[in-house]
Design an enzyme around this catalytic site. Sequence first.
Site, PDB file in Angstrom:
ATOM      1  N   SER A 217      21.523  -2.767   0.406  1.00 50.20           N
ATOM      2  CA  SER A 217      20.867  -3.712   1.242  1.00 50.20           C
ATOM      3  C   SER A 217      21.793  -4.085   2.255  1.00 50.20           C
ATOM      4  O   SER A 217      22.828  -3.459   2.611  1.00 50.20           O
ATOM      5  CB  SER A 217      20.548  -5.042   0.539  1.00 50.20           C
ATOM      6  OG  SER A 217      19.658  -5.728   1.166  1.00 50.20           O
ATOM      7  N   ASN A 218      21.319  -5.118   3.307  1.00 46.69           N
ATOM      8  CA  ASN A 218      22.345  -5.635   4.143  1.00 46.69           C
ATOM      9  C   ASN A 218      22.268  -7.147   4.486  1.00 46.69           C
ATOM     10  O   ASN A 218      21.738  -7.856   3.481  1.00 46.69           O
ATOM     11  CB  ASN A 218      21.783  -4.881   5.449  1.00 46.69           C
ATOM     12  CG  ASN A 218      20.420  -5.419   5.740  1.00 46.69           C
ATOM     13  OD1 ASN A 218      20.075  -6.326   6.156  1.00 46.69           O
ATOM     14  ND2 ASN A 218      19.605  -4.228   5.634  1.00 46.69           N
TER      15      ASN A 218
END
Length: 408
Positions: A217-218
């Site tokens: 993810s980020n």
Amino acid sequence: MERTTESPRLGGRRILLGITGSIAAYKAAVLCRLLKSAGAEVRVVMTPLAKQFITPLTMATLSKNPILVEFFDPENGAWNSHVSLGEWADCCLIAPATANTLAKMAAGVADNLLLTTYLSARCPVAVAPAMDLDMYAHPATQQNLRTLAERGVRIVEPAEGELASGLTGKGRMAEPDTIAAFVGELLSEKKKSLQGKRFVVTAGATIEPIDPVRFISNHSSGKMGYAIAGELARRGAQVTLVSGRTALPVPEGVDRVDVLSAQEMFEAAAEAFERADGGVMCAAVADYTPVAAADRKLRKGDGELTIALRRTRDIAAELGARKGRRLLVGFALETHDEVAHAEEKLARKNFDFIVLNSLRDAGAGFRGDTNKVSLIDRTGREELPLLSKTEVAARIADRIEALLAPEA
Ligand code: CTP
């Protein structure tokens, strides 16, 4: 996919509460609490004399915002801009409004922050007069109230009853619940500039599973996309917010669709875009996803681990390719050669304009409540100053409105 809709009465509305020097100022505390619990954002401006009647500490605590009294902060010289306060507010409510303040408003006097804010406000203005019965009945006060009413100021009629002077008559400020209800009605009368329009907004980070416990993810918090969705809804649009995982509350009037992966986000966004007048692609979508997510937890070994990744679908580019006359707005978060990259994405994804933020700018990007962006289209670039994400959202919505206007 899970759908959630929420709509408190004053949710997301911005109320500038002006307090002047009257004994009724104590009721402003209850009023502020009522507005807050109806979902409004409240900022309080007090006249210098109002501080004698109720403390800034009380109002700051209740409004959850610092109190503004002076044109600038004497400690650090920070300027309290009456113009941006006036622009920020959806409604300017002066309660209590003394005979003195009403007279100054009628005459256009600008000798304190509250009056300058009133003079520069473009939003609806309401006043709740509070004074002694003879002051209220005086022809000068009555004339001032008529003048203000003719100019569109809405007056919350004072009540009859016992006054601070010990006399009984008309002049007592209306009760806080009456004033709060008045503001609710006033705001619902306001013509909504994006009424009848539909938008899809993507926001937040996608999650690409590696196995049942791990994912790629980020850092996107979703705040910018949520602010845009809320702003478009506030202007009357029907908004579908396709959201990656976030802890943010659903903005008032917004229909949220919760998704996890880029593929799920693509499906939800494409479906909503079919029926939309426009889309704002604000999500930080993973560009790669594991070729296959393991269905059991991966065990560690001694050597290196390689996870094969494949490209995800580019939601913005696919919607851009099929957008026709619909509007599409994109985002670019860059660390170098910012403008060139943003212009390339504008063209490649067929955006009408792109919002560029650079991680090199302090106060821009992930997680924070501020952002520093440029708006780039095929004709040029507008660089905005450091603003709150809510204000950036308003600027983006202004541009969207201008592009959707019939003459555009
Ligand atoms: N976007 C999207 N779907 C993707 C990837 C990006 O909708 N799979 C959208 C973002 O929401 C944003 C814009 O495209 O509006 C960002 O463009 P992109 O080229 O993907 O940015 P980066 O991922 O930063 O690309 P690059 O790695 O090429 O810099």
